[in-house]
Design a protein around this motif. Structure first.
Motif, PDB file in Angstrom:
ATOM      1  N   LEU A 254      15.998 -23.733  -0.224  1.00 19.89           N
ATOM      2  CA  LEU A 254      14.714 -23.634   0.473  1.00 19.89           C
ATOM      3  C   LEU A 254      14.038 -24.997   0.623  1.00 19.89           C
ATOM      4  N   ARG A 255      14.235 -25.884  -0.321  1.00 20.54           N
ATOM      5  CA  ARG A 255      13.488 -27.156  -0.350  1.00 20.54           C
ATOM      6  C   ARG A 255      13.600 -27.995   0.923  1.00 20.54           C
ATOM      7  N   PRO A 256      14.785 -28.173   1.528  1.00 24.93           N
ATOM      8  CA  PRO A 256      14.846 -29.041   2.712  1.00 24.93           C
ATOM      9  C   PRO A 256      14.313 -28.403   4.002  1.00 24.93           C
ATOM     10  N   ARG A 257      13.970 -27.154   3.998  1.00 27.52           N
ATOM     11  CA  ARG A 257      13.543 -26.455   5.207  1.00 27.52           C
ATOM     12  C   ARG A 257      12.048 -26.622   5.454  1.00 27.52           C
ATOM     13  N   SER A 258      11.681 -26.657   6.731  1.00 26.68           N
ATOM     14  CA  SER A 258      10.259 -26.721   7.086  1.00 26.68           C
ATOM     15  C   SER A 258       9.707 -25.326   7.401  1.00 26.68           C
ATOM     16  N   ARG A 259      10.590 -24.404   7.786  1.00 22.56           N
ATOM     17  CA  ARG A 259      10.190 -23.006   7.988  1.00 22.56           C
ATOM     18  C   ARG A 259      11.414 -22.110   7.844  1.00 22.56           C
ATOM     19  N   LEU A 260      11.138 -20.847   7.590  1.00 28.62           N
ATOM     20  CA  LEU A 260      12.203 -19.887   7.336  1.00 28.62           C
ATOM     21  C   LEU A 260      11.772 -18.529   7.898  1.00 28.62           C
ATOM     22  N   HIS A 261      12.514 -18.032   8.868  1.00 30.26           N
ATOM     23  CA  HIS A 261      12.263 -16.691   9.400  1.00 30.26           C
ATOM     24  C   HIS A 261      12.848 -15.682   8.427  1.00 30.26           C
ATOM     25  N   ALA A 262      12.086 -14.637   8.121  1.00 27.61           N
ATOM     26  CA  ALA A 262      12.532 -13.689   7.100  1.00 27.61           C
ATOM     27  C   ALA A 262      12.093 -12.263   7.444  1.00 27.61           C
ATOM     28  N   ARG A 263      12.762 -11.327   6.798  1.00 31.49           N
ATOM     29  CA  ARG A 263      12.449  -9.901   6.924  1.00 31.49           C
ATOM     30  C   ARG A 263      12.040  -9.401   5.545  1.00 31.49           C
ATOM     31  N   VAL A 264      10.878  -8.743   5.467  1.00 32.66           N
ATOM     32  CA  VAL A 264      10.375  -8.192   4.209  1.00 32.66           C
ATOM     33  C   VAL A 264      10.657  -6.693   4.206  1.00 32.66           C
ATOM     34  N   VAL A 265      11.273  -6.210   3.129  1.00 36.08           N
ATOM     35  CA  VAL A 265      11.629  -4.799   3.021  1.00 36.08           C
ATOM     36  C   VAL A 265      10.993  -4.215   1.770  1.00 36.08           C
ATOM     37  N   LEU A 266      10.267  -3.117   1.941  1.00 36.21           N
ATOM     38  CA  LEU A 266       9.678  -2.385   0.819  1.00 36.21           C
ATOM     39  C   LEU A 266      10.463  -1.086   0.668  1.00 36.21           C
ATOM     40  N   SER A 267      10.907  -0.787  -0.538  1.00 36.20           N
ATOM     41  CA  SER A 267      11.575   0.485  -0.838  1.00 36.20           C
ATOM     42  C   SER A 267      10.808   1.176  -1.949  1.00 36.20           C
ATOM     43  N   GLN A 268      10.381   2.401  -1.685  1.00 35.71           N
ATOM     44  CA  GLN A 268       9.663   3.188  -2.690  1.00 35.71           C
ATOM     45  C   GLN A 268      10.536   4.372  -3.089  1.00 35.71           C
ATOM     46  N   CYS A 269      10.867   4.451  -4.365  1.00 38.11           N
ATOM     47  CA  CYS A 269      11.624   5.589  -4.900  1.00 38.11           C
ATOM     48  C   CYS A 269      10.640   6.477  -5.644  1.00 38.11           C
ATOM     49  N   SER A 270      10.463   7.697  -5.146  1.00 41.40           N
ATOM     50  CA  SER A 270       9.457   8.578  -5.739  1.00 41.40           C
ATOM     51  C   SER A 270      10.043   9.397  -6.878  1.00 41.40           C
ATOM     52  N   THR A 271       9.174   9.843  -7.749  1.00 47.63           N
ATOM     53  CA  THR A 271       9.608  10.695  -8.857  1.00 47.63           C
ATOM     54  C   THR A 271      10.078  12.055  -8.354  1.00 47.63           C
TER      55      THR A 271
ATOM     56  N   THR B  21       0.849  -1.180   0.000  1.00 39.23           N
ATOM     57  CA  THR B  21       0.000   0.000   0.000  1.00 39.23           C
ATOM     58  C   THR B  21       0.888   1.235   0.000  1.00 39.23           C
ATOM     59  N   VAL B  22       0.661   2.105  -0.974  1.00 43.87           N
ATOM     60  CA  VAL B  22       1.386   3.371  -1.084  1.00 43.87           C
ATOM     61  C   VAL B  22       0.360   4.481  -0.886  1.00 43.87           C
ATOM     62  N   THR B  23       0.627   5.364   0.087  1.00 44.31           N
ATOM     63  CA  THR B  23      -0.342   6.410   0.424  1.00 44.31           C
ATOM     64  C   THR B  23      -0.124   7.692  -0.349  1.00 44.31           C
ATOM     65  N   GLU B  24       1.076   7.884  -0.887  1.00 47.70           N
ATOM     66  CA  GLU B  24       1.371   9.023  -1.758  1.00 47.70           C
ATOM     67  C   GLU B  24       2.213   8.505  -2.902  1.00 47.70           C
ATOM     68  N   SER B  25       1.997   9.069  -4.094  1.00 48.40           N
ATOM     69  CA  SER B  25       2.736   8.574  -5.242  1.00 48.40           C
ATOM     70  C   SER B  25       2.831   9.644  -6.308  1.00 48.40           C
ATOM     71  N   GLY B  26       3.969   9.634  -6.991  1.00 48.99           N
ATOM     72  CA  GLY B  26       4.135  10.489  -8.160  1.00 48.99           C
ATOM     73  C   GLY B  26       3.643   9.747  -9.386  1.00 48.99           C
ATOM     74  N   ARG B  27       3.980  10.262 -10.558  1.00 52.21           N
ATOM     75  CA  ARG B  27       3.482   9.642 -11.788  1.00 52.21           C
ATOM     76  C   ARG B  27       4.104   8.281 -12.061  1.00 52.21           C
ATOM     77  N   LYS B  28       5.346   8.068 -11.633  1.00 53.63           N
ATOM     78  CA  LYS B  28       6.024   6.809 -11.935  1.00 53.63           C
ATOM     79  C   LYS B  28       6.890   6.350 -10.770  1.00 53.63           C
ATOM     80  N   ASP B  29       6.326   6.249  -9.578  1.00 53.48           N
ATOM     81  CA  ASP B  29       7.089   5.781  -8.428  1.00 53.48           C
ATOM     82  C   ASP B  29       7.408   4.294  -8.579  1.00 53.48           C
ATOM     83  N   ALA B  30       8.634   3.928  -8.248  1.00 47.06           N
ATOM     84  CA  ALA B  30       9.072   2.534  -8.317  1.00 47.06           C
ATOM     85  C   ALA B  30       9.073   1.935  -6.919  1.00 47.06           C
ATOM     86  N   VAL B  31       8.598   0.691  -6.809  1.00 43.73           N
ATOM     87  CA  VAL B  31       8.567  -0.005  -5.530  1.00 43.73           C
ATOM     88  C   VAL B  31       9.250  -1.360  -5.697  1.00 43.73           C
TER      89      VAL B  31
END
Length: 114
Positions: free
Chosen positions: A81-98, A29-39
């Motif tokens: 990834l195949r032999p694992r039953s679970r994987l702790h991870a960090r999700v990072v979102l980067s938005q570069c605005s125009t 979810t992006v609450t503000e955006s320019g014409r061509k913001d990259a995420v």
């Protein structure tokens, strides 16, 4: 310009889908955006020693909205990834605005083999 607060979630973090070469979806979810913001959405895990990227996805926004971004693990990562039953991870979102700003958001997830 009011401060932008992008949000990210991964509603169904399936390790089975990623290890099998299929996509999982991140809800961005992006609450503000320019014409061509990259995420860029990246998922990192330290399960193999150092924190390394497991998967990523990319999209563009032209207005404030919510989108699903597909995340697919590269073939060379899937074999770790195949032999694992679970994987702790960090999700990072980067938005570069125009307008020249960068905004980020993070969350933690546990990918499980379901």
């Amino acid at each position: 310009m009011a401060e932008q607060q992008p949000r990210i979630s991964v509603p169904r973090p399936s390790l089975r889908r990623l290890a099998g070469g299929r996509a999982i979806s991140a809800r961005v979810t992006v609450t503000e955006s320019g014409r061509k913001d990259a995420v860029l959405v990246e998922v990192y895990s330290a399960a193999l020693g150092n924190e390394l990227p497991v998967t990523l996805g990319y999209t563009r926004f032209s207005r404030p909205q919510t989108k699903n971004v597909k995340l697919i693990a590269p073939k060379f990562v899937r074999r770790f990834l195949r032999p694992r039953s679970r994987l702790h991870a960090r999700v990072v979102l980067s938005q570069c605005s125009t307008a020249g700003y960068e905004y980020t958001a993070q969350s933690r997830i546990v990918l499980r083999r379901q």
